[in-house]
Design a protein around this motif. Structure first.
Motif, PDB file in Angstrom:
ATOM      1  N   ALA A  93       0.828  -1.203   0.000  1.00  0.00           N
ATOM      2  CA  ALA A  93       0.000   0.000   0.000  1.00  0.00           C
ATOM      3  C   ALA A  93       0.863   1.254   0.000  1.00  0.00           C
ATOM      4  CB  ALA A  93      -0.928  -0.011   1.209  1.00  0.00           C
ATOM      5  N   ALA A  94       1.979   1.191   0.729  1.00  0.00           N
ATOM      6  CA  ALA A  94       2.851   2.357   0.876  1.00  0.00           C
ATOM      7  C   ALA A  94       3.715   2.613  -0.347  1.00  0.00           C
ATOM      8  CB  ALA A  94       3.755   2.165   2.097  1.00  0.00           C
ATOM      9  N   ARG A  95       3.929   1.599  -1.163  1.00  0.00           N
ATOM     10  CA  ARG A  95       4.822   1.752  -2.311  1.00  0.00           C
ATOM     11  C   ARG A  95       4.259   2.786  -3.295  1.00  0.00           C
ATOM     12  NH1 ARG A  95       5.716  -3.380  -3.342  1.00  0.00           N
ATOM     13  NH2 ARG A  95       7.579  -3.416  -2.035  1.00  0.00           N
ATOM     14  N   GLY A  96       5.024   3.811  -3.565  1.00  0.00           N
ATOM     15  CA  GLY A  96       4.608   4.854  -4.502  1.00  0.00           C
ATOM     16  C   GLY A  96       3.844   5.997  -3.857  1.00  0.00           C
ATOM     17  N   ALA A  97       3.553   5.881  -2.558  1.00  0.00           N
ATOM     18  CA  ALA A  97       2.831   6.952  -1.864  1.00  0.00           C
ATOM     19  C   ALA A  97       3.810   7.991  -1.336  1.00  0.00           C
ATOM     20  CB  ALA A  97       2.008   6.374  -0.721  1.00  0.00           C
ATOM     21  N   GLU A  98       3.462   9.241  -1.495  1.00  0.00           N
ATOM     22  CA  GLU A  98       4.293  10.324  -0.951  1.00  0.00           C
ATOM     23  C   GLU A  98       4.061  10.513   0.543  1.00  0.00           C
ATOM     24  OE1 GLU A  98       3.681  13.560  -4.326  1.00  0.00           O
ATOM     25  OE2 GLU A  98       2.104  12.046  -4.145  1.00  0.00           O
ATOM     26  N   LEU A  99       2.881  10.107   1.000  1.00  0.00           N
ATOM     27  CA  LEU A  99       2.487  10.238   2.398  1.00  0.00           C
ATOM     28  C   LEU A  99       1.746   8.973   2.818  1.00  0.00           C
ATOM     29  CD1 LEU A  99       1.816  11.755   5.062  1.00  0.00           C
ATOM     30  CD2 LEU A  99      -0.082  12.837   3.856  1.00  0.00           C
ATOM     31  N   VAL A 100       2.169   8.379   3.931  1.00  0.00           N
ATOM     32  CA  VAL A 100       1.507   7.193   4.482  1.00  0.00           C
ATOM     33  C   VAL A 100       0.897   7.575   5.829  1.00  0.00           C
ATOM     34  CG1 VAL A 100       1.799   4.832   5.325  1.00  0.00           C
ATOM     35  CG2 VAL A 100       3.084   5.621   3.312  1.00  0.00           C
ATOM     36  N   LEU A 101      -0.392   7.306   5.985  1.00  0.00           N
ATOM     37  CA  LEU A 101      -1.130   7.626   7.199  1.00  0.00           C
ATOM     38  C   LEU A 101      -1.543   6.328   7.893  1.00  0.00           C
ATOM     39  CD1 LEU A 101      -3.045   9.955   4.959  1.00  0.00           C
ATOM     40  CD2 LEU A 101      -2.034  10.932   7.004  1.00  0.00           C
TER      41      LEU A 101
END
Length: 296
Positions: free
Chosen positions: A59-67
């Motif tokens: 899910a985090a791969r490629g995300a600029e921000l992880v919540l």
């Protein structure tokens, strides 16, 4: 560093996270989600058009921000630094924001882990409950550096009506502890006041109508008095979660040598509510405890 964020990951789709992530999707962000119960992530993606993934890392791969918005310290560790955790999929220069109400110690631990990887970090617990999450009106207390906060704040503002940097890493969690300490005393005071009014034969609603306009008024009084009078508690913030939060407060208080006698007492009152079978009742169920004691 000031470039706007367009792709985010949201880890944890409980009663808070599900609507929070929904606000981001409605704002036009590309949202990638993970939830321990995969069916909930699938339902969220079907409703909001985002993508769901089998692990926090993916899910985090490629995300600029992880919540992150999960249950407790161990849950946060599992989905961030654990095997297939979010940090494994995050790129240098991305941001991690933890909305979980957790310990200040964990915030420092995550801050250090993120710094090693060139990732920005904020501990950012929230207040406002499920209603606040659904209405996009949460209060968000943040700990971290100013540059990270400046990048994350526009995203957090999609579900936060007040988003404030309180200081360095850990400051958000410490501020949330203050919040829970104050709530514990307020709810017990409200429960005792309504119980007294009932025993005195007063019209409880009329009493609240009068005193809420003066110094006794509070969010708890305004939003919880009616259901308390009606003895209805199948809503709101669960006693089990409040005891988790108060445990964090009392442990931190021991470390700081801060005295919290009322908080410790109310924590035990909530333990009584749990024994009554009220672990999932709203925190305002302290009144039901008093009523039960009266009937003995």
């Amino acid at each position: 560093m000031s470039q706007s964020i367009s792709t985010v990951a949201f880890i944890g789709l409980g009663v808070m996270g599900y609507p929070m992530a929904g606000h981001l999707a409605r704002a036009g962000l590309s949202v990638r989600v993970y939830n321990r119960t995969a069916a909930k992530a699938e339902a969220w993606a079907a409703e909001h058009g985002g993508s769901h993934h089998p692990t926090p890392e993916e899910a985090a791969r490629g995300a600029e921000l992880v919540l992150v918005c999960v249950g407790n310290d161990d849950d946060v560790r599992q989905v961030t630094t654990g095997e297939q955790g979010a940090l494994s999929g995050m790129a240098e220069g991305s941001l991690l924001v933890d909305h979980t109400t957790a310990s200040a110690e964990l915030a420092l631990e995550l801050d250090a882990a993120c710094r090693e990887r060139g990732i920005g970090f904020l501990d950012a617990p929230v207040s406002g409950g499920q209603q606040g999450a659904e209405n996009g009106a949460l209060t968000i207390m943040c700990g971290g550096d100013e540059a990270t906060f400046a990048r994350a704040e526009p995203v957090l503002a999609h579900y936060g009506r007040a988003v404030t940097l309180m200081g360095a890493a850990g400051s958000g969690q410490l501020t949330k502890m203050v919040n829970q300490i104050c709530i514990a005393g307020l709810v017990q005071g409200l429960a005792e006041g309504l119980h007294f009014a009932e025993q005195a034969g007063l019209d409880q609603q009329r009493v609240v109508d009068v005193i809420s306009k003066g110094a006794a008024g509070s969010w708890q009084m305004e939003n919880r008095h009616a259901t308390m009078i009606a003895d209805e508690y199948d809503h709101g913030f669960a006693v089990d979660w409040m005891r988790k939060d108060l445990g964090i407060c009392l442990e931190q208080a021991r470390h700081l040598q801060a005295r919290l006698p009322v908080t410790a007492l109310v924590d035990q009152f909530y333990a009584d509510v749990q024994v009554m079978g009220g672990g999932r009742w709203d925190t305002s169920s302290l009144l039901r405890r008093l009523r039960a004691l009266q009937q003995r």
